[in-house]
Design a protein around this motif. Sequence first.
Motif, PDB file in Angstrom:
ATOM      1  N   ARG A 194      -1.012  -3.145   1.244  1.00  0.00           N
ATOM      2  CA  ARG A 194      -1.671  -3.490   0.178  1.00  0.00           C
ATOM      3  C   ARG A 194      -3.119  -2.828   0.107  1.00  0.00           C
ATOM      4  NH1 ARG A 194      -1.623  -9.130  -1.960  1.00  0.00           N
ATOM      5  NH2 ARG A 194      -0.818  -8.140  -3.890  1.00  0.00           N
ATOM      6  N   VAL A 195      -3.034  -1.667  -0.771  1.00  0.00           N
ATOM      7  CA  VAL A 195      -4.493  -0.926  -0.495  1.00  0.00           C
ATOM      8  C   VAL A 195      -4.759  -0.577  -1.918  1.00  0.00           C
ATOM      9  CG1 VAL A 195      -5.825   1.008   0.128  1.00  0.00           C
ATOM     10  CG2 VAL A 195      -4.000  -0.057   1.636  1.00  0.00           C
ATOM     11  N   LYS A 196      -5.956  -1.023  -2.534  1.00  0.00           N
ATOM     12  CA  LYS A 196      -6.609  -0.738  -3.881  1.00  0.00           C
ATOM     13  C   LYS A 196      -7.639   0.140  -3.708  1.00  0.00           C
ATOM     14  CE  LYS A 196      -8.495  -3.904  -6.227  1.00  0.00           C
ATOM     15  NZ  LYS A 196      -9.047  -4.537  -7.458  1.00  0.00           N
ATOM     16  N   CYS A 197      -7.830   1.111  -4.509  1.00  0.00           N
ATOM     17  CA  CYS A 197      -9.046   2.106  -4.471  1.00  0.00           C
ATOM     18  C   CYS A 197      -9.954   1.844  -5.585  1.00  0.00           C
ATOM     19  CB  CYS A 197      -8.675   3.594  -4.355  1.00  0.00           C
ATOM     20  SG  CYS A 197     -10.046   4.592  -4.437  1.00  0.00           S
ATOM     21  N   ASP A 198     -11.386   1.505  -5.221  1.00  0.00           N
ATOM     22  CA  ASP A 198     -12.395   1.263  -6.363  1.00  0.00           C
ATOM     23  C   ASP A 198     -13.262   1.874  -6.234  1.00  0.00           C
ATOM     24  OD1 ASP A 198     -11.327  -2.274  -6.191  1.00  0.00           O
ATOM     25  OD2 ASP A 198     -11.147  -0.883  -7.897  1.00  0.00           O
ATOM     26  N   ASP A 251     -11.524   2.582  -0.088  1.00  0.00           N
ATOM     27  CA  ASP A 251     -10.234   2.830   0.447  1.00  0.00           C
ATOM     28  C   ASP A 251      -9.791   3.990  -0.218  1.00  0.00           C
ATOM     29  OD1 ASP A 251      -9.447  -0.686   0.843  1.00  0.00           O
ATOM     30  OD2 ASP A 251     -10.337   0.720   2.073  1.00  0.00           O
ATOM     31  N   LEU A 296      -3.214   1.758  -6.972  1.00  0.00           N
ATOM     32  CA  LEU A 296      -3.001   0.773  -5.699  1.00  0.00           C
ATOM     33  C   LEU A 296      -1.752   1.023  -4.907  1.00  0.00           C
ATOM     34  CD1 LEU A 296      -1.343  -1.558  -7.168  1.00  0.00           C
ATOM     35  CD2 LEU A 296      -3.446  -2.344  -7.897  1.00  0.00           C
ATOM     36  N   ILE A 297      -1.487   0.569  -3.990  1.00  0.00           N
ATOM     37  CA  ILE A 297      -0.315   0.820  -3.287  1.00  0.00           C
ATOM     38  C   ILE A 297       0.092  -0.780  -2.817  1.00  0.00           C
ATOM     39  CG2 ILE A 297       0.905   1.415  -1.333  1.00  0.00           C
ATOM     40  CD1 ILE A 297      -0.507   4.008  -1.565  1.00  0.00           C
ATOM     41  N   SER A 316      -8.657  -2.015   5.692  1.00  0.00           N
ATOM     42  CA  SER A 316      -9.008  -1.915   4.466  1.00  0.00           C
ATOM     43  C   SER A 316     -10.322  -2.332   4.408  1.00  0.00           C
ATOM     44  CB  SER A 316      -8.248  -2.823   3.465  1.00  0.00           C
ATOM     45  OG  SER A 316      -8.611  -3.029   2.231  1.00  0.00           O
ATOM     46  N   GLN A 317     -11.207  -1.749   3.579  1.00  0.00           N
ATOM     47  CA  GLN A 317     -12.498  -1.869   3.559  1.00  0.00           C
ATOM     48  C   GLN A 317     -13.185  -2.304   2.096  1.00  0.00           C
ATOM     49  OE1 GLN A 317     -14.967   0.861   5.912  1.00  0.00           O
ATOM     50  NE2 GLN A 317     -13.519  -0.019   7.273  1.00  0.00           N
ATOM     51  N   ASN A 318     -12.033  -2.373   1.404  1.00  0.00           N
ATOM     52  CA  ASN A 318     -12.506  -2.725  -0.260  1.00  0.00           C
ATOM     53  C   ASN A 318     -12.780  -4.402  -0.240  1.00  0.00           C
ATOM     54  OD1 ASN A 318     -12.611  -3.022  -2.814  1.00  0.00           O
ATOM     55  ND2 ASN A 318     -10.669  -1.719  -3.317  1.00  0.00           N
ATOM     56  N   ASN A 359     -13.223  -5.935  -2.886  1.00  0.00           N
ATOM     57  CA  ASN A 359     -12.545  -6.313  -4.088  1.00  0.00           C
ATOM     58  C   ASN A 359     -11.006  -6.806  -3.643  1.00  0.00           C
ATOM     59  OD1 ASN A 359     -14.926  -5.592  -5.434  1.00  0.00           O
ATOM     60  ND2 ASN A 359     -14.086  -3.638  -5.625  1.00  0.00           N
ATOM     61  N   MET A 412      -7.210  -7.419  -3.783  1.00  0.00           N
ATOM     62  CA  MET A 412      -6.092  -7.186  -4.802  1.00  0.00           C
ATOM     63  C   MET A 412      -5.533  -8.262  -5.602  1.00  0.00           C
ATOM     64  SD  MET A 412      -3.775  -4.240  -3.347  1.00  0.00           S
ATOM     65  CE  MET A 412      -2.088  -4.294  -4.337  1.00  0.00           C
ATOM     66  N   ARG A 472       0.388 -10.814  -5.873  1.00  0.00           N
ATOM     67  CA  ARG A 472       1.554 -10.343  -6.572  1.00  0.00           C
ATOM     68  C   ARG A 472       2.196 -11.257  -7.840  1.00  0.00           C
ATOM     69  NH1 ARG A 472       4.236  -8.850  -1.262  1.00  0.00           N
ATOM     70  NH2 ARG A 472       3.437  -7.216  -0.781  1.00  0.00           N
TER      71      ARG A 472
END
Lengths: 347, 148, 74
Positions: free
Chosen positions: A142-146, A163, A205-206, C12-14, C16, C18, C21
Amino acid sequence: MPPRSNDDPRRHVQILPERVGNVSGNDFPGHYPGEDHSWNLKRFKENLIVSLQRLTPSTLEFDLVGVDASIANALRRVLIAEVPTVAIEDVYVWNNTSIMQDEVLCHRLGLVPLKIDPREMIFRENPNAGALDTDTVVFQLRVKCDRQPGTQGETDPKRKYWDSDVYTGMLEWEPAGAQKTKWKRKEPKPVNPDILLCKLRPGQLIDLTCFARKGTGADHAKFSPVATASYRLLPHIIIRSPIPLEHQQKFVQSFPPGVIGIEKDKRGQPQCVVKNSRRDTVSREVLRHAEFEDKVQLTRIRDHFIFNIESVGQYRPEDLVPEAIKILLNKISAVEAGLDKLFDPEV
Amino acid sequence: MAETSQVNITSGLDRAGTLQQSVSAGVIHDKITILPGHEPDYSACTFCLWNEDHTLGNALRPDVEFCGYSAPHPSDPKIHLRVQMYDNLSAVECLRKALKNLRELFQSIDSAYSKSLQQGKYIQEDDVDVRAVVAETLEERARAMDIS
Amino acid sequence: MSESQQDTRWQSQNPNPMAPRPSTFKAPDVLNYLCADCGAENGIKSGENIRCKECGHRVLYKPRTYRIVQFEAR
């Protein structure tokens, strides 16, 4: 019995300018009259040499001397195609708004090597049956780009976005059932956490779930435990007559460095001498020059196999060969059992 | 000593099938007995170790008249192994003996390998760090460019 | 240890998180079509002109399905 010499012409595969000669082995019964070549385990064990040469965390080089080519080839084939590993087989894509298509991303995920000991898992026989904790390993991605705040004018995507690159290290293992305690110290994870899977930009996102199963290289190359296994025959260079002084330097340079050296013989004359034929790559460069035409003979030793095995990471390289032999022995048992089954009801 | 201490769980995939073989039991040499094909075929891709002119069956003793194998179709996971014996000897016995010899062969390779691994006379070194080598080469070339 | 430091690099470094689901993946009542140019969501009702409300572009994409899709990683 005296140890077999590398100079025995029966063991030579001749490397000639235009062809390869004397390829197939002929030490079987009936070929040489008066000699007994029937199978003799004791004699085989005396002639067999298995000696490891070089071991690194991912590669292994070893010599296998005294077996037939078919045996060495069987070993190589089993290493590539029949030693099982665990790799991602099914992917449920909950969401994928990246520019990489679902199927391309899933294909890449399948190829990711996972550090799971295949010996602790079983094959999943019935794909319709429910998954067990002994035959399936679950991973989440689960990866999201911001966009990173306060980075105006920044060009490097790594600094501009959170990311923007999706790496295999971002796969998270989801323990199921008994796996939690069984693998407490050795968590399943990808062998290399730094394989780039996909690139994202803000808003993309994935979100997917991967199911890893045990399989063999014969089914799909992603299951092969080796980044290949290969063998070559030991080169053997025979200098038939002395190389004249004026050509010696050229002779030395016709081979890779370290193969031929110049040494002083008994009379103090420098002579070309084979130093280390193992380093030769048999490019046959020397056969291109007329001055060496009858002076050198290039051969390979027919039953001396130099194996080079590079493990992908699921097994240690030194564990691969015993596993392969185990599988071969199982095959033999299976054929024997099959024979029994075939003939017992009739007998 | 490297111990493989894992729990060895076998599954049904390793169960023995039977191999389809055309074997002449030596009674009449031109009669080929094809054993019933309703038995599940055994995927035997690595049985290529039965080399054409140097099968272990052949190396048994000069009783074997002919020994060879072929793959009828590459998409079918089976091979045909043909064994012909002199003097009405049993081809099946020959096959059994050959399998036994093959097993002994692999077991001796295995033990020789373990012995060599244990002895530790080999070079043990780290993997080549590719990134370091690449970085070093680039630096060298940059330096060479600066000098020239 | 340097290895664990390196490993976090690949995690993951984000900051924010997610969105979790959704438990049901039913399509919402009004479908938002995405504009090809500006990517704005337009809720186009039936009978309406097919035009982006923000930039006037006339090509709209349907968003990705709400169903999960299963792939064989081969």
